[in-house]
Design a protein around this motif. Structure first.
Motif, PDB file in Angstrom:
ATOM      1  N   SER A 284      34.024  39.872 -17.221  1.00  0.00           N
ATOM      2  CA  SER A 284      32.851  39.029 -17.017  1.00  0.00           C
ATOM      3  C   SER A 284      32.461  38.296 -18.305  1.00  0.00           C
ATOM      4  O   SER A 284      32.073  37.121 -18.276  1.00  0.00           O
ATOM      5  CB  SER A 284      31.680  39.880 -16.522  1.00  0.00           C
ATOM      6  OG  SER A 284      30.524  39.095 -16.328  1.00  0.00           O
TER       7      SER A 284
ATOM      8  N   PHE B 283      34.509  35.264 -18.742  1.00  0.00           N
ATOM      9  CA  PHE B 283      34.060  34.133 -17.935  1.00  0.00           C
ATOM     10  C   PHE B 283      32.802  33.490 -18.525  1.00  0.00           C
ATOM     11  O   PHE B 283      32.573  32.294 -18.331  1.00  0.00           O
ATOM     12  CB  PHE B 283      33.820  34.591 -16.502  1.00  0.00           C
ATOM     13  CG  PHE B 283      35.069  34.622 -15.669  1.00  0.00           C
ATOM     14  CD1 PHE B 283      35.293  33.680 -14.693  1.00  0.00           C
ATOM     15  CD2 PHE B 283      36.037  35.593 -15.876  1.00  0.00           C
ATOM     16  CE1 PHE B 283      36.454  33.685 -13.931  1.00  0.00           C
ATOM     17  CE2 PHE B 283      37.191  35.625 -15.127  1.00  0.00           C
ATOM     18  CZ  PHE B 283      37.417  34.671 -14.155  1.00  0.00           C
TER      19      PHE B 283
ATOM     20  N   ASN C  15      32.913  29.290 -19.488  1.00  0.00           N
ATOM     21  CA  ASN C  15      32.044  28.147 -19.182  1.00  0.00           C
ATOM     22  C   ASN C  15      31.297  27.635 -20.407  1.00  0.00           C
ATOM     23  O   ASN C  15      30.865  26.482 -20.423  1.00  0.00           O
ATOM     24  CB  ASN C  15      31.055  28.524 -18.080  1.00  0.00           C
ATOM     25  CG  ASN C  15      31.562  28.112 -16.706  1.00  0.00           C
ATOM     26  OD1 ASN C  15      32.771  28.068 -16.484  1.00  0.00           O
ATOM     27  ND2 ASN C  15      30.659  27.802 -15.802  1.00  0.00           N
TER      28      ASN C  15
ATOM     29  N   GLN D 151      45.553  26.032 -11.054  1.00  0.00           N
ATOM     30  CA  GLN D 151      44.993  27.004 -10.117  1.00  0.00           C
ATOM     31  C   GLN D 151      46.090  27.756  -9.360  1.00  0.00           C
ATOM     32  O   GLN D 151      46.147  28.990  -9.396  1.00  0.00           O
ATOM     33  CB  GLN D 151      44.055  26.297  -9.131  1.00  0.00           C
ATOM     34  CG  GLN D 151      42.821  25.679  -9.763  1.00  0.00           C
ATOM     35  CD  GLN D 151      41.811  26.729 -10.181  1.00  0.00           C
ATOM     36  OE1 GLN D 151      41.639  27.753  -9.523  1.00  0.00           O
ATOM     37  NE2 GLN D 151      41.153  26.487 -11.304  1.00  0.00           N
TER      38      GLN D 151
ATOM     39  N   SER E 147      42.418  31.760 -15.093  1.00  0.00           N
ATOM     40  CA  SER E 147      41.578  32.952 -15.235  1.00  0.00           C
ATOM     41  C   SER E 147      41.035  33.488 -13.905  1.00  0.00           C
ATOM     42  O   SER E 147      41.006  34.707 -13.711  1.00  0.00           O
ATOM     43  CB  SER E 147      40.419  32.648 -16.188  1.00  0.00           C
ATOM     44  OG  SER E 147      40.907  32.288 -17.455  1.00  0.00           O
ATOM     45  N   PRO E 148      40.587  32.649 -12.961  1.00  0.00           N
ATOM     46  CA  PRO E 148      40.097  33.226 -11.691  1.00  0.00           C
ATOM     47  C   PRO E 148      41.164  34.028 -10.945  1.00  0.00           C
ATOM     48  O   PRO E 148      40.875  35.108 -10.399  1.00  0.00           O
ATOM     49  CB  PRO E 148      39.655  31.992 -10.895  1.00  0.00           C
ATOM     50  CG  PRO E 148      39.320  30.977 -11.937  1.00  0.00           C
ATOM     51  CD  PRO E 148      40.317  31.201 -13.027  1.00  0.00           C
TER      52      PRO E 148
ATOM     53  N   THR F 179      40.981  38.069 -10.196  1.00  0.00           N
ATOM     54  CA  THR F 179      41.110  38.563  -8.823  1.00  0.00           C
ATOM     55  C   THR F 179      42.205  39.609  -8.717  1.00  0.00           C
ATOM     56  O   THR F 179      42.067  40.620  -8.005  1.00  0.00           O
ATOM     57  CB  THR F 179      41.396  37.393  -7.873  1.00  0.00           C
ATOM     58  OG1 THR F 179      40.383  36.401  -8.015  1.00  0.00           O
ATOM     59  CG2 THR F 179      41.426  37.871  -6.431  1.00  0.00           C
TER      60      THR F 179
ATOM     61  N   VAL G 200      33.436  41.551  -7.970  1.00  0.00           N
ATOM     62  CA  VAL G 200      33.640  40.102  -7.882  1.00  0.00           C
ATOM     63  C   VAL G 200      32.365  39.357  -8.254  1.00  0.00           C
ATOM     64  O   VAL G 200      32.393  38.364  -8.997  1.00  0.00           O
ATOM     65  CB  VAL G 200      34.128  39.718  -6.468  1.00  0.00           C
ATOM     66  CG1 VAL G 200      34.112  38.213  -6.281  1.00  0.00           C
ATOM     67  CG2 VAL G 200      35.527  40.264  -6.224  1.00  0.00           C
TER      68      VAL G 200
ATOM     69  N   PHE H 189      32.406  36.900 -11.608  1.00  0.00           N
ATOM     70  CA  PHE H 189      32.235  35.462 -11.443  1.00  0.00           C
ATOM     71  C   PHE H 189      30.798  35.018 -11.705  1.00  0.00           C
ATOM     72  O   PHE H 189      30.553  33.810 -11.872  1.00  0.00           O
ATOM     73  CB  PHE H 189      32.690  35.038 -10.049  1.00  0.00           C
ATOM     74  CG  PHE H 189      34.179  35.070  -9.887  1.00  0.00           C
ATOM     75  CD1 PHE H 189      34.965  33.987 -10.239  1.00  0.00           C
ATOM     76  CD2 PHE H 189      34.811  36.208  -9.403  1.00  0.00           C
ATOM     77  CE1 PHE H 189      36.334  34.026 -10.101  1.00  0.00           C
ATOM     78  CE2 PHE H 189      36.188  36.255  -9.255  1.00  0.00           C
ATOM     79  CZ  PHE H 189      36.956  35.157  -9.614  1.00  0.00           C
TER      80      PHE H 189
ATOM     81  N   LEU I 144      30.269  33.050 -14.995  1.00  0.00           N
ATOM     82  CA  LEU I 144      30.426  31.602 -15.106  1.00  0.00           C
ATOM     83  C   LEU I 144      29.075  30.912 -15.224  1.00  0.00           C
ATOM     84  O   LEU I 144      28.880  30.032 -16.065  1.00  0.00           O
ATOM     85  CB  LEU I 144      31.198  31.074 -13.897  1.00  0.00           C
ATOM     86  CG  LEU I 144      32.652  31.543 -13.758  1.00  0.00           C
ATOM     87  CD1 LEU I 144      33.241  31.078 -12.437  1.00  0.00           C
ATOM     88  CD2 LEU I 144      33.484  31.021 -14.922  1.00  0.00           C
TER      89      LEU I 144
END
Length: 316
Positions: A111, A114, A118, A157, A211-212, A216, A232, A236, A239
């Motif tokens: 986390s 993330f 951003n 992606q 990264s996503p 996951t 999850v 996320f 972000l």
């Protein structure tokens, strides 16, 4: 069982006869004669405690109001043995996160990645204004620089999911964070060279785009089924926290130092995360995922086909 022996040596008391040196009837002779050190009472206590291989004996001599301990090595050694054995002392449990399960540490650090992700994404949105003034960029050039990030982000992606399946989400996440952090730190150096600046922002997008999928994969392999939804949401959710933090921290950094400080500082944060993540170990999951049977797959396909038929019939 302790055994005690009480002995006296050279005990001298006050005489009971009236003809003694201490006469209670005479006011002139009512004086307290101080006894010499040889005439003071000596008390010796001998103690022996069984139950150990080596029996420790301590002898104490009481002389008036002084207590001289002849041998205290036995008591000191016993205290040290008790302290070493854990009977005496405190267990501070340091560091405080020592007993936290490894999967929670992994989710927390993911986390945090993330959050940094951003922060590096939005820092150019604030720094583009002083950069445009310094290099004389028009609106088209500024838009080109800002959009270059999403070129790499969109293109990475699907490859990110494929790489996470082959090499594992942890390795892909580490490489992704290191890639975008180094590219962010290079922005001030390449800002005067437009192709290099665009390439650096594309690398930032590629590093953040994989990264996503990596996160996951980590959650699917290491988190039990009943905890995955919370994991999850926590990962996320970083972000949004990163966007807020980046937009709040970038303006004062630019005002206090310059726009280059934003990219240097945020890039160093990502590199520090990469180094710290090496100490977070994965624990072997105690759960076993149930394999998907062919009957369940076939039934799900039949239900999907029937749903599509119903949808097509309703649209006619």
């Amino acid at each position: 069982m302790a055994k005690f022996a009480f002995t006296t040596e050279n005990f001298c008391g006050f005489p009971r006869h009236t003809n003694s040196l201490f006469n209670c009837n005479s006011l002139k002779q009512r004086q307290l004669l101080i006894l010499s050190s040889k005439q003071r009472p000596h008390f010796r206590f001998f103690s022996s405690i069984g139950g150990k291989e080596s029996v420790a004996e301590t002898e104490k001599v009481v002389t008036g109001l002084r207590v001289d301990e002849l041998d205290n090595s036995a008591s000191v050694s016993d205290a040290e043995d008790q302290k070493e054995g854990g009977e005496v002392g405190f267990d501070w449990q340091w560091p405080p996160w020592k007993n936290i399960p490894q999967r929670y540490k992994l989710i927390g650090t993911t986390s945090l990645a993330f959050v940094i992700c951003n922060m590096d994404k939005v820092n150019l949105s604030v720094a583009i204004i002083p950069m445009s003034h310094q290099f004389g960029w028009n609106s088209s050039t500024a838009g080109l620089v800002q959009s270059s990030f999403f070129w790499g982000y969109a293109l990475s992606q699907l490859p990110g999911g494929w790489l996470a399946k082959i090499f594992g989400g942890r390795k892909v996440l580490e490489i992704g964070v290191l890639t975008w952090s180094l590219a962010t730190a290079l922005v001030p150096i390449l800002a005067g060279f437009m192709p290099g600046l665009i390439l650096s922002r594309i690398l930032v997008g590629i590093g953040e785009g994989v990264s996503p999928s990596a996160a996951t994969d980590l959650i699917a392999r290491l988190i039990p089924l009943e905890e995955r939804s919370r994991a999850v949401a926590f990962v996320f959710g970083g972000l949004s926290v990163g966007s807020v933090a980046g937009l709040l921290l970038a303006p004062p950094l630019i005002q206090s130092f310059d726009w280059e400080a934003v990219f240097y500082l945020f890039g160093i944060l990502g590199i520090a995360w990469f180094l710290g993540f090496q100490f977070v170990k994965e624990e072997r999951p105690s759960f076993v995922s149930n394999p998907v049977s062919w009957t369940r797959t076939i039934s799900s396909k039949k239900s999907l086909n029937s749903s599509l038929k119903d949808l097509g019939a309703s649209m006619k």
